[in-house]
Scaffold this active site. Structure first.
Site, PDB file in Angstrom:
ATOM      1  N   ARG A  54       0.788  -1.284   0.050  1.00 30.64           N
ATOM      2  CA  ARG A  54      -0.073   0.064   0.100  1.00 30.64           C
ATOM      3  C   ARG A  54       0.756   0.947   0.184  1.00 30.64           C
ATOM      4  NH1 ARG A  54      -2.665   3.393   3.685  1.00 30.64           N
ATOM      5  NH2 ARG A  54      -4.538   4.165   2.980  1.00 30.64           N
ATOM      6  N   SER A 123     -12.618  -4.209   0.837  1.00 35.56           N
ATOM      7  CA  SER A 123     -12.866  -3.805   2.334  1.00 35.56           C
ATOM      8  C   SER A 123     -14.558  -3.698   2.422  1.00 35.56           C
ATOM      9  CB  SER A 123     -12.287  -2.311   2.593  1.00 35.56           C
ATOM     10  OG  SER A 123     -10.655  -2.499   2.462  1.00 35.56           O
ATOM     11  N   LYS A 152      -5.398   4.875   9.687  1.00 40.20           N
ATOM     12  CA  LYS A 152      -6.593   5.471   8.681  1.00 40.20           C
ATOM     13  C   LYS A 152      -8.078   5.741   9.333  1.00 40.20           C
ATOM     14  CE  LYS A 152      -8.205   3.849   4.168  1.00 40.20           C
ATOM     15  NZ  LYS A 152      -8.286   2.702   3.147  1.00 40.20           N
TER      16      LYS A 152
END
Length: 250
Positions: A54, A123, A152
């Site tokens: 990521r 997700s 996050k």
């Protein structure tokens, strides 16, 4: 908006070992003075079963180079490398799959671009999102955030939310968001097939040791969960066998 109902994608699931799912983080690596490859080397040595790259602030060309280096490390060990969001990078680098969020490229389009043999993760926070992910051709879902996390900004669904998704979905689920050795058992008991972690391993002084410790916690939790499920199944069978006998006696 169109009222047309999309048919579920015909898809045979690509199996994924979600037990120890690590998600790279450029910020953690910068603070620790590690390169992306060094960080992943530690996680792989510690028992990671999936590596998701990521990287949000990196040029496409360099991203592909970094991804290929990690693929060269992981593929001989049978560890899939998943690219977060960037389908183009995944295809160009020859990665094993892509993971997308609800606001990224729609999973159905990603499946079309990847073809049937690449891994696709999505997700989700709700049973409805999990059902759509499955209909769109996903192989697994990432469910969370389970607990509050600084990695996050994300609304927390808690263990109850994890249970709801896992009970409703036939796709395997990996739990993410504030999960670690201290809550592995309760998270696995909620139905997760594994834990997805960022800072729990990549912010640790020793990535390999942190990964190994968490992998052991997950494996122990899974063994306990399977044993409890088997025990419950045996008890249900015994009750079903006893009921006809009781009816005859009555």
């Amino acid at each position: 908006a169109s009222d047309k109902v999309e048919r579920p994608v015909k898809h045979r699931l690509n199996p994924v070992d979600l037990r120890m799912y690590v998600v790279t983080d450029a910020g953690c690596n910068a603070k620790s003075g590690r390169t992306l490859l060094q960080a992943v080397e530690g996680a792989v040595a510690g028992g990671a079963t999936v590596v998701q790259i990521r990287e949000k602030d990196i040029d496409g060309g360099r991203y592909i180079e970094e991804a290929r280096a990690i693929i060269r490390l992981c593929r001989p060990r049978g560890i899939p490398v998943i690219i977060n969001d960037r389908v183009d990078v995944a295809i160009a680098a020859g990665a094993d799959g892509v993971h997308v969020g609800q606001s990224d490229i729609p999973a159905r389009l990603v499946r079309q671009m990847l073809g049937p043999d690449k891994i696709l993760g999505v997700s989700v926070k709700t049973p409805a999102e999990a059902a759509k992910a499955q209909a769109d051709g996903a192989d697994y879902v990432g469910v969370g955030a389970v607990f509050p996390t600084g990695t996050k900004a994300s609304s927390v669904i808690g263990l109850a939310g994890v249970s709801q998704v896992c009970e409703s979905a036939s796709l395997p689920a990996v739990a993410i968001g504030g999960v670690g050795t201290h809550n592995a058992q309760e998270t696995i008991a909620a139905g997760a097939a594994g834990l997805a972690v960022v800072s729990a391993v990549f912010a640790a002084p020793d990535v390999e040791a942190a990964t190994r410790q968490l992998r052991q916690a997950v494996d122990t939790a899974l063994e306990l969960h399977i044993a409890q499920q088997q025990q419950q199944h045996q008890q249900q069978q015994q009750q079903q066998q006893a009921e006809p006998v009781a009816a005859v006696v009555a």
